[in-house]
Design an enzyme around this catalytic site. Structure first.
Site, PDB file in Angstrom:
ATOM      1  N   PRO A   2       0.666  -1.200   0.001  1.00 21.79           N
ATOM      2  CA  PRO A   2       0.043  -0.011  -0.030  1.00 21.79           C
ATOM      3  C   PRO A   2       0.882   1.373  -0.015  1.00 21.79           C
ATOM      4  CG  PRO A   2      -0.613  -1.585   1.430  1.00 21.79           C
ATOM      5  CD  PRO A   2       0.616  -2.032   1.180  1.00 21.79           C
ATOM      6  N   LYS A  52       4.232   5.539   4.928  1.00 20.99           N
ATOM      7  CA  LYS A  52       3.664   4.119   4.926  1.00 20.99           C
ATOM      8  C   LYS A  52       3.258   3.706   6.228  1.00 20.99           C
ATOM      9  CE  LYS A  52       5.549   3.078   0.407  1.00 20.99           C
ATOM     10  NZ  LYS A  52       6.132   1.979  -0.514  1.00 20.99           N
ATOM     11  N   ARG A 258      12.452  -4.261  -7.498  1.00 16.37           N
ATOM     12  CA  ARG A 258      11.103  -3.903  -7.623  1.00 16.37           C
ATOM     13  C   ARG A 258      11.077  -3.802  -9.188  1.00 16.37           C
ATOM     14  NH1 ARG A 258       8.211  -1.892  -3.476  1.00 16.37           N
ATOM     15  NH2 ARG A 258       6.247  -2.378  -4.737  1.00 16.37           N
TER      16      ARG A 258
END
Length: 269
Positions: A2, A52, A258
Site C-alpha cells: 500500500p 507508509k 522492484r
C-alpha cells in the site's frame, strides 16, 4: 505494498470510527497480546499517518505503530461482532464498528519519543501539511543514484511506492535512469507539486489515477484497466502494451528488487 494515500485514508477512517472513544483492543492471533493489553479499554485520541506508517495515538505516551508491508491490511466490520476469521494480529472495537489487522510487518506499542525516532528516519510526506520539499531536494540534488531509486527511498520521500514512482516519472518525461543530481530545481518543484496533487486525489478516491482526461477509456474507446490496484495509469504494470500517448511498447526492468515501467519514447534520454 500500500502507498501513502492508503495509510492516510486509514488514518482518517480510524480517527472517525474510534477517535475520542474508549476502544477494546485484542490480539486474536496472540502475537500482539502484550501490546493489546496495554491499550485495551483506553481512549484512542487520534490516528495519523506518516508515509507508509500508521499511528494510533492513545496518550499520554502510548502509540500503536503499524506498518502494513507487502501483505498487511485492515478490514472493517459493523457490530455485533463475529468471531475473527484468519490470523488477526490486532482487533480494535469501537462504539459501532471494529477493524481487524492482518499480516502487517510491524504492529507494536511505542512511546512518543520512539515515534519521533521512526519519523526522523523518513523523508517528507507529500500528504502532510508539515512536509518540506526542500529537505527531499537536498538529498536528490546531491545524489548519483537514479531518480527511479530515489523516489522509492522512504528516507528521501515518505509514502511514494512503485505506482506513484513510475507514473510521476512518465508525467514529467524523465528517463528512470536520470541521476538525482541531473535534475534542476524547477523540475523538482513541478514534480513535487504534481505528486502532492496526485496523492491527495488518491486519498479522496481510494485509487491511483494519473491519466489525463483525453487518454481515459471514455475518450479513447479503450476498455478500462483491470488491476487489483485500481485506477487508470500510463505505464505501471503495462509492460508490452502500447503507450497511451505515443504507442511505443511500454518497457520494464527490475531496479532494487522492484519492477520499473516506462515509455522509451516519452521518457527518452
Amino acid at each position: 505494498m500500500p502507498e501513502g494515500h492508503t495509510l492516510h485514508r486509514l488514518a482518517r477512517l480510524h480517527k472517525r470510527l474510534f477517535g475520542g472513544h474508549p476502544v477494546a483492543v485484542s490480539s486474536p492471533q496472540g502475537r500482539f497480546a502484550n501490546g493489546a493489553s496495554i491499550v485495551d479499554g483506553r481512549v484512542m485520541k487520534t490516528a495519523e499517518a506518516y508515509g507508509k506508517h500508521l499511528f494510533h495515538v492513545y496518550g499520554p505516551d502510548t502509540v500503536v505503530h503499524v506498518h502494513l508491508g507487502l501483505a498487511g491490511f485492515f478490514a472493517e466490520h459493523e457490530l455485533p461482532l463475529e468471531p475473527p476469521v484468519g490470523e488477526v494480529r490486532m482487533r480494535v472495537v469501537g462504539p459501532t464498528q471494529c477493524t481487524d489487522l492482518r499480516a502487517p510487518i510491524t504492529c507494536e506499542v511505542l512511546t512518543v519519543d520512539e515515534v519521533k525516532a521512526v519519523k526522523k528516519k523518513l523523508g517528507p510526506d507529500p500528504l502532510r501539511r508539515d512536509a518540506d520539499p526542500e529537505r527531499a531536494w537536498r538529498r536528490v540534488s546531491r545524489s548519483q543514484r537514479p531518480l527511479a531509486a530515489l523516489l522509492m527511498d522512504q528516507g528521501v520521500l515518505a509514502g511514494v511506492g512503485n505506482v506513484y514512482r513510475a507514473e510521476l516519472l512518465f508525467r514529467h518525461g524523465i528517463p528512470p535512469a536520470t541521476e538525482g543530481r541531473q535534475l534542476d530545481h524547477p523540475q523538482w518543484t513541478d514534480m513535487w507539486t504534481d505528486l502532492v496533487a496526485l496523492m491527495r486525489k488518491g486519498v479522496r478516491s481510494g485509487r491511483i489515477d494519473t491519466v489525463a482526461p483525453e487518454y481515459m477509456p471514455r475518450a479513447t474507446g479503450r476498455p478500462p484497466r483491470v488491476d487489483r490496484h485500481g485506477g487508470e495509469v500510463y505505464v505501471y504494470r503495462r509492460a508490452g502494451e502500447p503507450c497511451l500517448v505515443c504507442g511505443t511498447t511500454v518497457a520494464t526492468t527490475v531496479l532494487d528488487g522492484r519492477n520499473l515501467f516506462w515509455c522509451p519514447t516519452c521518457q527518452a534520454p
